[in-house]
Design a protein around this motif. Structure first.
Motif, short mmCIF file in Angstrom:
data_model
loop_
_atom_site.label_atom_id
_atom_site.label_comp_id
_atom_site.label_asym_id
_atom_site.label_seq_id
_atom_site.Cartn_x
_atom_site.Cartn_y
_atom_site.Cartn_z
N THR A 96 -2.29 4.99 5.73
CA THR A 96 -1.65 4.46 4.52
C THR A 96 -0.62 5.47 4.05
O THR A 96 -0.65 6.65 4.41
CB THR A 96 -2.67 4.22 3.38
OG1 THR A 96 -3.20 5.48 2.97
CG2 THR A 96 -3.76 3.25 3.80
N SER A 130 -0.94 2.05 -1.00
CA SER A 130 -2.06 1.45 -0.27
C SER A 130 -1.61 0.76 1.01
O SER A 130 -2.44 0.42 1.85
CB SER A 130 -2.81 0.47 -1.16
OG SER A 130 -1.95 -0.59 -1.54
N GLN A 168 0.32 0.43 4.76
CA GLN A 168 0.46 1.30 5.92
C GLN A 168 1.87 1.87 5.98
O GLN A 168 2.83 1.27 5.48
CB GLN A 168 0.19 0.52 7.21
CG GLN A 168 -1.27 0.23 7.42
CD GLN A 168 -1.52 -0.26 8.84
OE1 GLN A 168 -0.75 -1.00 9.40
NE2 GLN A 168 -2.63 0.18 9.40
#
Length: 161
Positions: free
Chosen positions: A53, A72, A74
């Motif tokens: 993340t 949050s 990737q």
């Protein structure tokens, strides 16, 4: 040999830019990943970052040049790229300065492959020029976020091929 690999790859990408963008020539993301890993700037192989993340990367390794907004999500969802665009200084005195700027290949929510290909090609040209004459200094001054950006751009180009 590794020092010239970066320049050779950058030259090859520049020479084939049009055919890569027209899908006549395959984009070799693995070659880009090998060059990135051979720079020895990131703590792990670049492909290991693709599952992280943004927050994990921010807290563990980022040098805070990337604009990480959705922590949050990737890293592969990140739209910001750091282009290594200029080098100056004195290699004989181990004083090298690199400059960077932000690029967004997803401007207006449309993916523009040419922006990512430019990030990869141009960054590797600048980095390769320094790597040939001052590899140790390069490792000290090269932004981790800029190196990761090359990997993210290569990943996006491969995914959109």
């Amino acid at each position: 040999m590794e020092k010239l690999d970066t320049m050779t790859l950058a030259d090859n990408l520049a020479d084939n830019q049009e055919s890569i963008l027209n899908k006549e020539t395959d984009f070799d993301a693995e070659a880009v990943y090998r060059v990135i890993d051979n720079l020895h700037v990131l703590h792990k192989p670049v492909k290991d970052y693709f599952g992280m993340t943004q927050e994990q990367y921010y807290e563990t390794e980022s040098d805070h040049k990337l604009t990480l907004i959705n922590l949050s999500e990737q890293l592969t969802d990140l739209h910001d790229r750091i282009l290594t665009n200029h080098v100056d200084g004195y290699a004989d005195q181990n004083k090298i300065n690199l400059t960077y700027n932000h690029e967004n290949p997803y401007e207006d929510d449309f993916y523009n492959e040419s922006v990512d290909l430019h990030v990869v090609t141009y960054s590797l040209k600048v980095i390769g020029a320094v790597q040939v004459i001052a590899p140790k200094v390069l490792q000290e001054v090269l932004s981790k976020d800029a190196v990761l950006s090359i990997g993210l751009a290569a990943h996006a180009l491969a995914d959109n091929a």
